[in-house]
Design a protein around this motif. Structure first.
Motif, short mmCIF file in Angstrom:
data_model
loop_
_atom_site.label_atom_id
_atom_site.label_comp_id
_atom_site.label_asym_id
_atom_site.label_seq_id
_atom_site.Cartn_x
_atom_site.Cartn_y
_atom_site.Cartn_z
N ASN A 1 0.81 -1.22 0.00
CA ASN A 1 0.00 0.00 0.00
C ASN A 1 0.84 1.27 0.00
O ASN A 1 0.29 2.37 0.06
N LEU A 2 2.14 1.14 -0.05
CA LEU A 2 3.04 2.30 -0.02
C LEU A 2 3.12 2.92 -1.41
O LEU A 2 3.45 2.23 -2.38
N PRO A 3 2.83 4.21 -1.54
CA PRO A 3 2.96 4.85 -2.85
C PRO A 3 4.43 4.97 -3.24
O PRO A 3 5.32 4.86 -2.39
N GLY A 4 4.69 5.21 -4.50
CA GLY A 4 6.05 5.45 -4.96
C GLY A 4 6.64 6.66 -4.26
O GLY A 4 5.91 7.48 -3.70
N PRO A 5 7.96 6.80 -4.27
CA PRO A 5 8.60 7.91 -3.55
C PRO A 5 8.08 9.28 -3.97
O PRO A 5 7.97 10.19 -3.15
#
Length: 142
Positions: A119-123
């Motif tokens: 669920n972590l978006p791209g940087p």
């Protein structure tokens, strides 16, 4: 895919945040070695200037130190070897030594659940990462 929490890492020596996108990892060449890895480094780490080879494969690596205190806290795989690229890996080439960093599990925006890598978006869309003043590595090197 197993559930992998996202960790914020701080330097054990000076408590500077050195990574806001950490993942627990193990060394491919020695599964007894626990590390943290990330896809994008923080400006609070400094890439030292000398490459060296690992003892177990042909990867070229370079030590990474904390910019505030100067202690070595991990390494960057500058040039992964063919064998390691063929192995099961997550594409993270920035590694932090677990004995040099403290870890804090990141929470979702609600503050009530663990943030997991799936669920972590791209940087470029990770608000906490962007608020820490970091840029993706490819933008730092331009």
């Amino acid at each position: 895919m197993p559930v992998k929490p996202v960790y914020k890492l701080t330097c054990k020596h000076c408590h500077t945040i050195v990574c806001s996108r950490g993942m627990k990892a193990i060394l491919l060449a020695d599964a007894s070695v626990q590390l943290f890895s990330t896809d994008t480094p923080s400006p609070s780490v400094y890439l030292l200037d000398k490459d060296y080879l690992t003892r177990t494969c042909h990867c070229r690596i370079r030590d990474v130190s904390c910019t505030l205190c100067g202690n070595i806290i991990g390494y960057h795989v500058v040039s992964p070897c063919h064998q390691c690229l063929k192995s099961s890996n997550n594409g993270h080439f920035w590694m932090f030594h677990s004995q040099a960093c403290d870890s804090i599990e990141r929470l979702t925006a609600t503050g009530k659940e663990l943030l997991i890598w799936n669920n972590l978006p791209g940087p470029e869309k990770d608000i906490e990462f962007l608020m820490s003043g970091t840029l993706p590595y490819d933008q730092i090197c331009r």
